[in-house]
Design an enzyme around this catalytic site. Structure first.
Site, PDB file in Angstrom:
ATOM      1  N   VAL A   1      17.714  36.251 -44.578  1.00 32.30           N
ATOM      2  CA  VAL A   1      18.176  34.923 -44.132  1.00 32.30           C
ATOM      3  C   VAL A   1      17.182  33.846 -44.564  1.00 32.30           C
ATOM      4  O   VAL A   1      17.572  32.779 -45.056  1.00 32.30           O
ATOM      5  CB  VAL A   1      18.374  34.895 -42.592  1.00 32.30           C
ATOM      6  CG1 VAL A   1      18.591  33.481 -42.076  1.00 32.30           C
ATOM      7  CG2 VAL A   1      19.544  35.777 -42.201  1.00 32.30           C
TER       8      VAL A   1
ATOM      9  N   LYS B   1       4.758  40.562 -50.942  1.00 27.96           N
ATOM     10  CA  LYS B   1       6.062  39.918 -51.141  1.00 27.96           C
ATOM     11  C   LYS B   1       5.876  38.467 -51.603  1.00 27.96           C
ATOM     12  O   LYS B   1       6.562  37.995 -52.508  1.00 27.96           O
ATOM     13  CB  LYS B   1       6.844  39.959 -49.823  1.00 27.96           C
ATOM     14  CG  LYS B   1       8.307  39.578 -49.983  1.00 27.96           C
ATOM     15  CD  LYS B   1       8.949  39.321 -48.648  1.00 27.96           C
ATOM     16  CE  LYS B   1       9.763  40.482 -48.142  1.00 27.96           C
ATOM     17  NZ  LYS B   1      10.466  40.187 -46.898  1.00 27.96           N
TER      18      LYS B   1
ATOM     19  N   PHE C   1      25.630  32.649 -40.500  1.00 27.27           N
ATOM     20  CA  PHE C   1      26.785  33.549 -40.616  1.00 27.27           C
ATOM     21  C   PHE C   1      26.905  34.094 -42.039  1.00 27.27           C
ATOM     22  O   PHE C   1      27.990  34.300 -42.560  1.00 27.27           O
ATOM     23  CB  PHE C   1      28.063  32.800 -40.203  1.00 27.27           C
ATOM     24  CG  PHE C   1      28.008  32.285 -38.794  1.00 27.27           C
ATOM     25  CD1 PHE C   1      28.316  33.109 -37.728  1.00 27.27           C
ATOM     26  CD2 PHE C   1      27.595  30.978 -38.530  1.00 27.27           C
ATOM     27  CE1 PHE C   1      28.237  32.644 -36.423  1.00 27.27           C
ATOM     28  CE2 PHE C   1      27.520  30.501 -37.229  1.00 27.27           C
ATOM     29  CZ  PHE C   1      27.838  31.339 -36.172  1.00 27.27           C
ATOM     30  N   LEU C   2      25.748  34.278 -42.701  1.00 29.33           N
ATOM     31  CA  LEU C   2      25.742  34.708 -44.108  1.00 29.33           C
ATOM     32  C   LEU C   2      26.156  36.171 -44.242  1.00 29.33           C
ATOM     33  O   LEU C   2      25.700  37.016 -43.485  1.00 29.33           O
ATOM     34  CB  LEU C   2      24.328  34.559 -44.684  1.00 29.33           C
ATOM     35  CG  LEU C   2      23.658  33.200 -44.528  1.00 29.33           C
ATOM     36  CD1 LEU C   2      22.224  33.263 -45.042  1.00 29.33           C
ATOM     37  CD2 LEU C   2      24.452  32.142 -45.264  1.00 29.33           C
TER      38      LEU C   2
ATOM     39  N   LEU D   1      40.739  43.479 -40.933  1.00 26.78           N
ATOM     40  CA  LEU D   1      41.689  44.436 -40.358  1.00 26.78           C
ATOM     41  C   LEU D   1      41.709  45.705 -41.190  1.00 26.78           C
ATOM     42  O   LEU D   1      42.623  46.500 -41.092  1.00 26.78           O
ATOM     43  CB  LEU D   1      43.100  43.825 -40.328  1.00 26.78           C
ATOM     44  CG  LEU D   1      43.335  42.631 -39.405  1.00 26.78           C
ATOM     45  CD1 LEU D   1      44.789  42.173 -39.470  1.00 26.78           C
ATOM     46  CD2 LEU D   1      42.983  42.984 -37.957  1.00 26.78           C
TER      47      LEU D   1
ATOM     48  N   GLY E   1      38.580  51.966 -42.071  1.00 23.03           N
ATOM     49  CA  GLY E   1      37.691  52.650 -43.018  1.00 23.03           C
ATOM     50  C   GLY E   1      36.870  53.685 -42.286  1.00 23.03           C
ATOM     51  O   GLY E   1      37.350  54.305 -41.324  1.00 23.03           O
TER      52      GLY E   1
ATOM     53  N   CYS F   1      23.535  43.689 -39.367  1.00 27.96           N
ATOM     54  CA  CYS F   1      23.927  42.780 -38.277  1.00 27.96           C
ATOM     55  C   CYS F   1      24.859  43.386 -37.243  1.00 27.96           C
ATOM     56  O   CYS F   1      24.515  43.448 -36.061  1.00 27.96           O
ATOM     57  CB  CYS F   1      24.576  41.526 -38.863  1.00 27.96           C
ATOM     58  SG  CYS F   1      23.420  40.501 -39.732  1.00 27.96           S
TER      59      CYS F   1
ATOM     60  N   LYS G   1      23.500  46.203 -34.809  1.00 30.50           N
ATOM     61  CA  LYS G   1      22.388  45.674 -34.002  1.00 30.50           C
ATOM     62  C   LYS G   1      22.897  44.623 -32.995  1.00 30.50           C
ATOM     63  O   LYS G   1      22.519  44.646 -31.815  1.00 30.50           O
ATOM     64  CB  LYS G   1      21.354  45.057 -34.962  1.00 30.50           C
ATOM     65  CG  LYS G   1      20.320  44.163 -34.339  1.00 30.50           C
ATOM     66  CD  LYS G   1      19.303  43.709 -35.367  1.00 30.50           C
ATOM     67  CE  LYS G   1      19.686  42.448 -36.119  1.00 30.50           C
ATOM     68  NZ  LYS G   1      19.603  41.214 -35.360  1.00 30.50           N
TER      69      LYS G   1
ATOM     70  N   LYS H   1      28.347  48.530 -47.785  1.00 29.58           N
ATOM     71  CA  LYS H   1      29.556  47.876 -48.294  1.00 29.58           C
ATOM     72  C   LYS H   1      29.292  47.573 -49.779  1.00 29.58           C
ATOM     73  O   LYS H   1      28.131  47.631 -50.219  1.00 29.58           O
ATOM     74  CB  LYS H   1      29.867  46.593 -47.510  1.00 29.58           C
ATOM     75  CG  LYS H   1      28.850  45.486 -47.698  1.00 29.58           C
ATOM     76  CD  LYS H   1      29.347  44.182 -47.096  1.00 29.58           C
ATOM     77  CE  LYS H   1      28.419  43.035 -47.468  1.00 29.58           C
ATOM     78  NZ  LYS H   1      28.867  41.749 -46.948  1.00 29.58           N
TER      79      LYS H   1
HETATM   80  C1  UDX Z   1      28.131  40.278 -41.223  1.00 27.41           C
HETATM   81  C2  UDX Z   1      28.935  39.010 -40.886  1.00 27.41           C
HETATM   82  O1  UDX Z   1      30.155  39.010 -41.663  1.00 27.41           O
HETATM   83  C3  UDX Z   1      28.097  37.764 -41.144  1.00 27.41           C
HETATM   84  O2  UDX Z   1      28.839  36.610 -40.748  1.00 27.41           O
HETATM   85  C4  UDX Z   1      26.813  37.878 -40.320  1.00 27.41           C
HETATM   86  O3  UDX Z   1      25.993  36.758 -40.500  1.00 27.41           O
HETATM   87  C5  UDX Z   1      26.053  39.133 -40.723  1.00 27.41           C
HETATM   88  O4  UDX Z   1      26.895  40.280 -40.526  1.00 27.41           O
HETATM   89  P1  UDX Z   1      27.492  41.609 -43.449  1.00 27.41           P
HETATM   90  O5  UDX Z   1      26.685  42.512 -42.590  1.00 27.41           O
HETATM   91  O6  UDX Z   1      26.930  41.156 -44.742  1.00 27.41           O
HETATM   92  O7  UDX Z   1      27.896  40.285 -42.640  1.00 27.41           O
HETATM   93  O8  UDX Z   1      28.831  42.416 -43.784  1.00 27.41           O
HETATM   94  P2  UDX Z   1      30.403  42.217 -43.661  1.00 27.41           P
HETATM   95  O9  UDX Z   1      30.959  41.822 -44.946  1.00 27.41           O
HETATM   96  O10 UDX Z   1      30.779  41.399 -42.491  1.00 27.41           O
HETATM   97  O11 UDX Z   1      30.842  43.751 -43.380  1.00 27.41           O
HETATM   98  C6  UDX Z   1      30.241  44.485 -42.318  1.00 27.41           C
HETATM   99  C7  UDX Z   1      30.764  45.898 -42.284  1.00 27.41           C
HETATM  100  O12 UDX Z   1      32.124  45.928 -41.847  1.00 27.41           O
HETATM  101  C8  UDX Z   1      30.737  46.648 -43.625  1.00 27.41           C
HETATM  102  O13 UDX Z   1      30.261  47.949 -43.407  1.00 27.41           O
HETATM  103  C9  UDX Z   1      32.200  46.668 -44.046  1.00 27.41           C
HETATM  104  O14 UDX Z   1      32.500  47.794 -44.855  1.00 27.41           O
HETATM  105  C10 UDX Z   1      32.910  46.746 -42.706  1.00 27.41           C
HETATM  106  N1  UDX Z   1      34.276  46.207 -42.712  1.00 27.41           N
HETATM  107  C11 UDX Z   1      34.499  44.889 -42.951  1.00 27.41           C
HETATM  108  C12 UDX Z   1      35.346  47.049 -42.413  1.00 27.41           C
HETATM  109  O15 UDX Z   1      35.176  48.263 -42.183  1.00 27.41           O
HETATM  110  N2  UDX Z   1      36.611  46.521 -42.382  1.00 27.41           N
HETATM  111  C13 UDX Z   1      36.872  45.204 -42.612  1.00 27.41           C
HETATM  112  O16 UDX Z   1      38.056  44.804 -42.547  1.00 27.41           O
HETATM  113  C14 UDX Z   1      35.765  44.361 -42.923  1.00 27.41           C
END
Ligand code: UDX
Length: 451
Positions: free
Chosen positions: A11, A35, A155-156, A255, A258, A265, A268, A325
Site C-alpha cells: 500500500v 529495501k 481499497f487497492l 459471485l 472457486g 487482506c 486477515k 489469484k
Molecule cells: C482485496 C479487495 O478487493 C481490495 O479492495 C482490498 O483493498 C484488498 O483486498 P485483493 O486481495 O488484491 O483485494 O484480491 P481480490 O481481487 O479482491 O480477490 C481476493 C480473493 O477472492 C482471491 O483469492 C480471488 O481468487 C477470490 N475471489 C474473488 C473469488 O473466489 N471469487 C470472486 O468472485 C472474486
C-alpha cells in the site's frame, strides 16, 4: 504538497508513487534498509503492473525519494501517511504495533502542526487511540503544537493497484476539519476528475474498510456454499451467478465460485472483524461462517481428487497456478498451499507450474523430492495422472483444449476456478471436474453415448 509515507510495503509504495504522479513531493520511509537501497536505485521489490515504470519516472523527476531516516521524513513534511502492516495476532485481532511505533517517531521529531493520515487497515477506534497517544506524548515532549489523526482506508486490489489508486471508485476520509481540508486538497486532481470523496467520522471510515472486505468475502463464501448444492443437483453455478447478478440489488461482481479466497487482506480482515465483534459481545454467527466456509472450500480440490483415486500413493499430479489469484506473485493464504500440503501427506508426486511464483514457492517447500518445479504449463502435463487448476491465469484459460486432450486423454482435470466452458470440454472429450457444475466423467460420456 510535501508528504511522507511510512512503510514501503504494497500500500505504501503504490500510494507514494501515485501521490508523486499527482504532483506532490513524496518521501517514502522504511525501516528495512536493504529495501530502501533497492528503491533508491529505482528497483521495485514487489510484482505490481505499472509500478516499476511509475517508480522510475517519479524518482527521475525527483518527485519521489526513499529513505530509512524517519527524522528526515518527519521534519520535511506537512502530511504524514502511515501505511505499515497490521498483521493478525494469534487470536485473530489486528496487530497495530507498527502503526503505533511510527506515530511515536512522528511525535518525537515533529516541530510544527501536522496531519497524520492512517492508510493501514486498523480496527474502528484505533484513530481515537492514536489521537490520545499523540496528545499525551506531545505533553511529554512539551511541544505546543497540534497533530490530528485522519483515517483514509485503501481499497487497492493486487495486480491492479496503480490503476485502482488513480481511478478509485471512491475515496473515504474520516476525521474533522481543518485536517480534512488538507487531505481533500491532496486528492484534488482525482476529485476534479469526478472521483467521489466521502467524508465521515474516523470510526465510520475505519469500519467501512472492514465491512467492505467482509461483504466481498461473504459473497464469495455464499457462492461457494451454493456451488456445493449446485453439484448435488447437476446445476451450473455460473448460470446461477448470471441469473442472480442481473438483479441490480445484487450485481454481477464477486459471485464467482472457486476454491476459496486468499491474499493479504480478506482472510486477515474477516478474522479481525470477527474478533472485534466477539470482543464487543455481539453475536458473531454470520462472520464465523465466512471464514469457516472458506477454509472448507480450500479443501474442495483435495476431496474431489481423493474420492476419484482409490489410493493416492505414488499418483503424479500436474498443478497449474499457485498464486492466490492471477496477476500477482503473492502466495499469502493461497489455496494452492493447502492443496499441496494435503496431497504431499497422501504420498502424491506433484509437477507444479505458475507464471510468477515458482521461486517463492520453492522456498516454502525446500528440497522435497515429491515436487517437480516446471518452467511451462506443458511441462506440468507430461506423464501425469491428473491435472489440477488452482489459479485462473489467462494462459490456462486460453489453453487449446484439443492440445490438453493430447496430454491427458482420459485422465481427469480438477478445475478449482472454472476456467473452461463445459461445451468446449465436451467437444474435446476431456474428463473434467469443476466447481458447482456437472462432472464431465466417463459416466457422462457413456450416458450421452459419445465416448
Ligand atoms: C482485496 C479487495 O478487493 C481490495 O479492495 C482490498 O483493498 C484488498 O483486498 P485483493 O486481495 O488484491 O483485494 O484480491 P481480490 O481481487 O479482491 O480477490 C481476493 C480473493 O477472492 C482471491 O483469492 C480471488 O481468487 C477470490 N475471489 C474473488 C473469488 O473466489 N471469487 C470472486 O468472485 C472474486
Amino acid at each position: 504538497m510535501k508528504i511522507s509515507v511510512y512503510g514501503a510495503g504494497y500500500v505504501g509504495l503504490v500510494s507514494a508513487a501515485c501521490l508523486a504522479k499527482l504532483g506532490h513531493r513524496v518521501i517514502c520511509v522504511d525501516v528495512n534498509e536493504e529495501k530502501v537501497r533497492l528503491l533508491q536505485k529505482a528497483r521495485c521489490p514487489i510484482y505490481e503492473p505499472q509500478l516499476p515504470e511509475l517508480l522510475r519516472e517519479q524518482i527521475q523527476k525527483e518527485q519521489l525519494v526513499f529513505s530509512s531516516n524517519i527524522k528526515q521524513a518527519v521534519v520535511n513534511s506537512e502530511l504524514h501517511i502511515i501505511a505499515t502492516g497490521t498483521p493478525s495476532l494469534a487470536n485473530g485481532s489486528a496487530d497495530i504495533s507498527q502503526v503505533e511505533a511510527v506515530v511515536s517517531s512522528i511525535v518525537k521529531w515533529i516541530t510544527a502542526n501536522a496531519t497524520v493520515l492512517v492508510k493501514s487497515t486498523v480496527p474502528p477506534g484505533t484513530g481515537d487511540l492514536l489521537q490520545e497517544k499523540i496528545d499525551e506524548e506531545l505533553v511529554y515532549y512539551n511541544k505546543k503544537i497540534k497533530i490530528t489523526v485522519v483515517s483514509n482506508p485503501e481499497f487497492l486490489r493486487e495486480g491492479r493497484a496503480v490503476y485502482d489508486f488513480l481511478n478509485a471508485d471512491r475515496i473515504i476520509i474520516g476525521g474533522e476539519a481543518p485536517s480534512l481540508f488538507l487531505v481533500q486538497s491532496m486528492y484534488k486532481s482525482l476529485t476534479d476528475r469526478g472521483i467521489p470523496l466521502l467524508t465521515m467520522s474516523r470510526c465510520s471510515a475505519e469500519l467501512t474498510k472492514y465491512a467492505a472486505n467482509a461483504m466481498l468475502a461473504c459473497r464469495i463464501s455464499f457462492m461457494n456454499q451454493i456451488s456445493q448444492l449446485a453439484e448435488v443437483f447437476d446445476a451450473d453455478i455460473g448460470e446461477v451467478a448470471q441469473g442472480m447478478g442481473l438483479d441490480p440489488r445484487i450485481g454481477p461482481h464477486f459471485l464467482q465460485a472457486g476454491i476459496g479466497y486468499g491474499g493479504s487482506c480478506f482472510p486477515k480482515d474477516v478474522r479481525a472483524l470477527l474478533h472485534l465483534i466477539k470482543a464487543n459481545n455481539i453475536n458473531a454467527n454470520l462472520f464465523e461462517v465466512i471464514d469457516e466456509v472458506n477454509q472448507e472450500q480450500k479443501e474442495w480440490l483435495f476431496r474431489k481428487i481423493k474420492n476419484h483415486f482409490n489410493s493416492l500413493k505414488g499418483v503424479c499430479i500436474g498443478v497449474w497456478g499457485l498464486s492466490f489469484k492471477p496477476g500477482t506473485d503473492d502466495l499469502r493464504e493461497a489455496s494452492s498451499l493447502v492443496i499441496i500440503q494435503k496431497l504431499l501427506v497422501e504420498g502424491v508426486r506433484l509437477k507444479l507450474y505458475d507464471p510468477l511464483t515458482i521461486p517463492e514457492a520453492k522456498s516454502l517447500f525446500p528440497e522435497n523430492e515429491a515436487l517437480t518445479w516446471c518452467n511451462s504449463a506443458v511441462a506440468a502435463l507430461e506423464k501425469v495422472d491428473a491435472l489440477v487448476i488452482v489459479t485462473e491465469w489467462p494462459e490456462f484459460k486460453n489453453f487449446d483444449l484439443n492440445r490438453l486432450k493430447q496430454y491427458l486423454d482420459k485422465k481427469p482435470i480438477f478445475d478449482g476456478r472454472n476456467c473452461f466452458d463445459l461445451s468446449g470440454v465436451i467437444a474435446a472429450k476431456l474428463f473434467y471436474h469443476s466447481v458447482g457444475r456437472p462432472a464431465i466423467s466417463e459416466a457422462f460420456y457413456k450416458e450421452k453415448k459419445c465416448s
